[in-house]
Motif scaffolding. Sequence first.
Motif, PDB file in Angstrom:
ATOM      1  N   ARG A  22       0.839  -1.188   0.000  1.00  0.00           N
ATOM      2  CA  ARG A  22       0.000   0.000   0.000  1.00  0.00           C
ATOM      3  C   ARG A  22       0.877   1.242   0.000  1.00  0.00           C
ATOM      4  O   ARG A  22       2.101   1.178   0.003  1.00  0.00           O
ATOM      5  CB  ARG A  22      -0.909  -0.017   1.247  1.00  0.00           C
ATOM      6  N   GLY A  23       0.233   2.403   0.003  1.00  0.00           N
ATOM      7  CA  GLY A  23       0.930   3.664   0.162  1.00  0.00           C
ATOM      8  C   GLY A  23       0.441   4.346   1.418  1.00  0.00           C
ATOM      9  O   GLY A  23       0.263   3.713   2.452  1.00  0.00           O
ATOM     10  N   GLY A  24       0.162   5.648   1.313  1.00  0.00           N
ATOM     11  CA  GLY A  24      -0.329   6.394   2.462  1.00  0.00           C
ATOM     12  C   GLY A  24      -0.219   7.877   2.198  1.00  0.00           C
ATOM     13  O   GLY A  24       0.137   8.308   1.103  1.00  0.00           O
ATOM     14  N   PHE A  25      -0.564   8.682   3.233  1.00  0.00           N
ATOM     15  CA  PHE A  25      -0.345  10.110   3.085  1.00  0.00           C
ATOM     16  C   PHE A  25       0.927  10.492   3.831  1.00  0.00           C
ATOM     17  O   PHE A  25       1.700   9.623   4.220  1.00  0.00           O
ATOM     18  CB  PHE A  25      -1.565  10.951   3.438  1.00  0.00           C
ATOM     19  N   CYS A  26       1.213  11.788   3.971  1.00  0.00           N
ATOM     20  CA  CYS A  26       2.571  12.222   4.323  1.00  0.00           C
ATOM     21  C   CYS A  26       3.116  11.575   5.587  1.00  0.00           C
ATOM     22  O   CYS A  26       4.272  11.134   5.621  1.00  0.00           O
ATOM     23  CB  CYS A  26       2.628  13.741   4.434  1.00  0.00           C
ATOM     24  N   TYR A  27       2.313  11.491   6.646  1.00  0.00           N
ATOM     25  CA  TYR A  27       2.805  10.957   7.910  1.00  0.00           C
ATOM     26  C   TYR A  27       3.248   9.504   7.752  1.00  0.00           C
ATOM     27  O   TYR A  27       4.247   9.076   8.339  1.00  0.00           O
ATOM     28  CB  TYR A  27       1.717  11.050   8.981  1.00  0.00           C
ATOM     29  N   GLU A  28       2.513   8.767   6.957  1.00  0.00           N
ATOM     30  CA  GLU A  28       2.833   7.353   6.751  1.00  0.00           C
ATOM     31  C   GLU A  28       4.051   7.182   5.846  1.00  0.00           C
ATOM     32  O   GLU A  28       4.985   6.432   6.158  1.00  0.00           O
ATOM     33  CB  GLU A  28       1.627   6.646   6.134  1.00  0.00           C
ATOM     34  N   LEU A  29       4.051   7.874   4.712  1.00  0.00           N
ATOM     35  CA  LEU A  29       5.113   7.686   3.738  1.00  0.00           C
ATOM     36  C   LEU A  29       6.458   8.179   4.265  1.00  0.00           C
ATOM     37  O   LEU A  29       7.473   7.478   4.189  1.00  0.00           O
ATOM     38  CB  LEU A  29       4.759   8.407   2.438  1.00  0.00           C
ATOM     39  N   GLY A  59       6.204  12.304   0.591  1.00  0.00           N
ATOM     40  CA  GLY A  59       4.819  12.315   1.041  1.00  0.00           C
ATOM     41  C   GLY A  59       4.049  13.576   0.741  1.00  0.00           C
ATOM     42  O   GLY A  59       3.058  13.874   1.421  1.00  0.00           O
ATOM     43  N   PHE A  60       4.456  14.336  -0.283  1.00  0.00           N
ATOM     44  CA  PHE A  60       3.749  15.580  -0.590  1.00  0.00           C
ATOM     45  C   PHE A  60       3.025  15.515  -1.928  1.00  0.00           C
ATOM     46  O   PHE A  60       2.636  16.523  -2.490  1.00  0.00           O
ATOM     47  CB  PHE A  60       4.723  16.773  -0.568  1.00  0.00           C
ATOM     48  N   GLY A  61       2.855  14.320  -2.454  1.00  0.00           N
ATOM     49  CA  GLY A  61       2.171  14.188  -3.734  1.00  0.00           C
ATOM     50  C   GLY A  61       3.049  14.700  -4.859  1.00  0.00           C
ATOM     51  O   GLY A  61       4.213  14.332  -4.979  1.00  0.00           O
ATOM     52  N   ASP A  62       2.503  15.567  -5.695  1.00  0.00           N
ATOM     53  CA  ASP A  62       3.228  16.137  -6.827  1.00  0.00           C
ATOM     54  C   ASP A  62       4.207  17.180  -6.295  1.00  0.00           C
ATOM     55  O   ASP A  62       3.826  18.301  -5.966  1.00  0.00           O
ATOM     56  CB  ASP A  62       2.254  16.755  -7.823  1.00  0.00           C
TER      57      ASP A  62
END
Length: 274
Positions: free
Chosen positions: A77-84, A138-141
Amino acid sequence: MNEDLPQPAHPLAPARVGAYLEHIGAARPARPDAEALRELQVRHLRTVPFENLSIHLGQDIVLEEERLVDKIVTDRRGGFCYELNGAFAALLRSLGFRVTPLQARVFGDGGRLGIPYDHVALRVETDDGTGPWLADVGFGDHALHPIQLDVRTEQDDPCGRFRFREAPQGDLDLLRDGSRQFRLDLRPRVLADFRAGSWYHRTSPDSHFTRSLICSRRTEDGRVTLRDHTLITTVRGERHEEELGGDAEVLAAYRDHFGITLGQRPSRRPALTA
């Protein structure tokens, strides 16, 4: 920072480091230098998606390094910033890099700053005398490569021109092509400091993570994103959108483009209002 909070976890076991590196297609670096850091960040961004599916699948998000590594490496899986960035910090630290989490507030509409602990980024020190570096998966683009923290002139990256600008109270604003991205607080943090920010973003009706479904990953020549049921591919600057049909088509897109196998299609869940 609360001095009673737990300090960063011990390095990952060698087998877990090996499994993590294998998952992102990276060799174990010979030394923790800037070249290795760049390679690891690029491979992470091209393999592990930025996604908020757990929020809409009703799954818990636990900010503990071992749990985050399991989600990425074992669960694919992935995640959002805290996870990644939490998991990436554990990998880097286990490879000999010196890693310090930093908190940031993201600039929103009209230049309004988000909440404290809105985002976590990583200060990374290498053994080759360069840096320190801001690493961020973890910041997307965002920037493809780490950015030098102590440099105030523009830094070229495949994703744009980045520059740090002095901000009030000793903070730094990160600009991309002249547009402010986030305000960085340089004081050291630990992952547990971000629990309140994580809780806000997965429960508040004001959080953009509760208002949309997103899964996105860098590719070698652009980006692929699944936003709700819209598949967006960008190849060398050319953008193409495709509206997907039923559940089977959406689940196939998660599998084929992001390596995520789900038993059910995520659907937007109402945010908590209490």
